[in-house]
Enzyme design. Sequence first.
Site, PDB file in Angstrom:
ATOM      1  N   LYS A   1     -55.735  -4.146  -8.415  1.00  0.00           N
ATOM      2  CA  LYS A   1     -55.541  -5.428  -8.391  1.00  0.00           C
ATOM      3  C   LYS A   1     -56.743  -6.268  -8.157  1.00  0.00           C
ATOM      4  CE  LYS A   1     -52.572  -8.118  -5.335  1.00  0.00           C
ATOM      5  NZ  LYS A   1     -51.657  -8.240  -4.225  1.00  0.00           N
TER       6      LYS A   1
ATOM      7  N   SER B   1     -45.942  -7.265  -0.747  1.00  0.00           N
ATOM      8  CA  SER B   1     -46.650  -7.280  -2.230  1.00  0.00           C
ATOM      9  C   SER B   1     -46.743  -6.284  -2.978  1.00  0.00           C
ATOM     10  CB  SER B   1     -47.940  -8.060  -1.833  1.00  0.00           C
ATOM     11  OG  SER B   1     -47.874  -9.409  -1.546  1.00  0.00           O
TER      12      SER B   1
ATOM     13  N   SER C   1     -47.317 -10.159  -4.157  1.00  0.00           N
ATOM     14  CA  SER C   1     -48.493 -10.424  -5.143  1.00  0.00           C
ATOM     15  C   SER C   1     -49.156  -9.530  -6.273  1.00  0.00           C
ATOM     16  CB  SER C   1     -49.495 -10.961  -4.232  1.00  0.00           C
ATOM     17  OG  SER C   1     -50.082 -10.037  -3.281  1.00  0.00           O
TER      18      SER C   1
END
Length: 467
Positions: A80, A179, A155
């Site tokens: 990420k 997330s 996210s």
Amino acid sequence: MKDIWRLPAHELAGLIKSKKVSAKEAATSALARLDAVNPAINAVVDHRPDDVLAQANAVDAAIARGEDAGVLAGVPVTIKANIDQAGYANTNGLKMQAALIAKDNSPVVDNLRKAGAVILGRTNCPAFSYRWFTTNLIHGNTKNPRDPSITPGGSSGGAGAAVAAGIGHIAHGTDIAGSIRYPAYANGVHGLRTTTGRVAAHNAALPERLIGPQIAAVSGPLARTINDLRISLAAMSMPDARDPWWVPAPLEGPPRPKRVALCVDPEGLDPVAEVKAAVVDAAKRLERAGWTVEEITSLPPLREAAENQTKLWLGDNYEGQLAAAEREGDPGALACLRGNKSKVFPFDHLTLSKILTRRATLVREWSLFLEKYPVLLMPVCGELPFPDELDTRDDASFARVWRAQLPQIAIPFMGLPGLTVSTGLVGRVPVGVHLVAGRYREDLLLLAGEAIEAGGTPPSPIDPYPG
């Protein structure tokens, strides 16, 4: 071997260790898959093929020397874009961090590399990693490969979309309010939120985190099989002295009764019929696998935990967070902060003290509950995955999103682990369930998750739906 990118991570690692497939072949296949499908979904926002192939060559060389290449030997993995990776920008979805180049890897990147993983690329996230939708002004929007009209989650939306579309065999994500769990839910894969302290964290490129993220935000894996989550966890959770919260907890705890508490409607969540049906079906799968399932109607405080988590996450330094969002100009980030202002601001030292004091009580109550019921089964969300960018439409839509996400927001306040297991599709739209266990009992989640997974999951990896 054709379509290496389709293989489960655990199978691929075994083939590479036994020299039936080379790490270079796996990396080449992964890069080809990325080139083929990423333009349609924008899941990976930074990757360097030469770097990927160099990592793979190093794995092959280690195997040739007779060395242990690690549990993830040669497996392509995505990271990420809010985590330090040496030589890459830690953008966190922000234009203002486009030039923030990390000098060192974060612990989780180092641990994945030590376990033999090949870092394939960096995945998209919303600005500041605030939302359950993945849009920003630097990298653009990520699309859900199953249906571009629904959110890919957030996210870690790029992570979920990537692993569902076969870009990498495992995806790294982070979770402070769902997330990891929500992108897994939205993309029809599995996602493990780890216990606070299980996976070491540190981003040297950024200032030290405030106390809320320190005690609630975690790294964890998303993958297409539960077993791939298991080996990912083993890799990610190795020690690193840079994180004072890291705990040397065993990956396997003492045996516990195979007992599950089923809560279909936690604290008035009022899930839609399809979500209720998925949770009930998962309970039946567990029963068929030999688990005892007891339906309950009340839990330790969940809504209060979610309210305190929101305050601690967004209220502490609210004015500073809002000023940063205004400088960035990101509509989604501004909607998140402005929409929650009445809940979290003002925030002073007394508010912080009260929240942290109350946290001790809630952790105790949840720990006692999870002593009685080793695993809790409940919805991930009150709704099926939302229409994309629903939270920015109007005030009513914003409130609808936050109301439906109650289970995801609450669990991090206690530092507990949670697992999303994808169980099926409603048309093209994924649905799944949420498992929770006591601290450092990810092993129980994975055990129950495998029993649910055995009853069927959405097909993956998939080609992006053209929409």
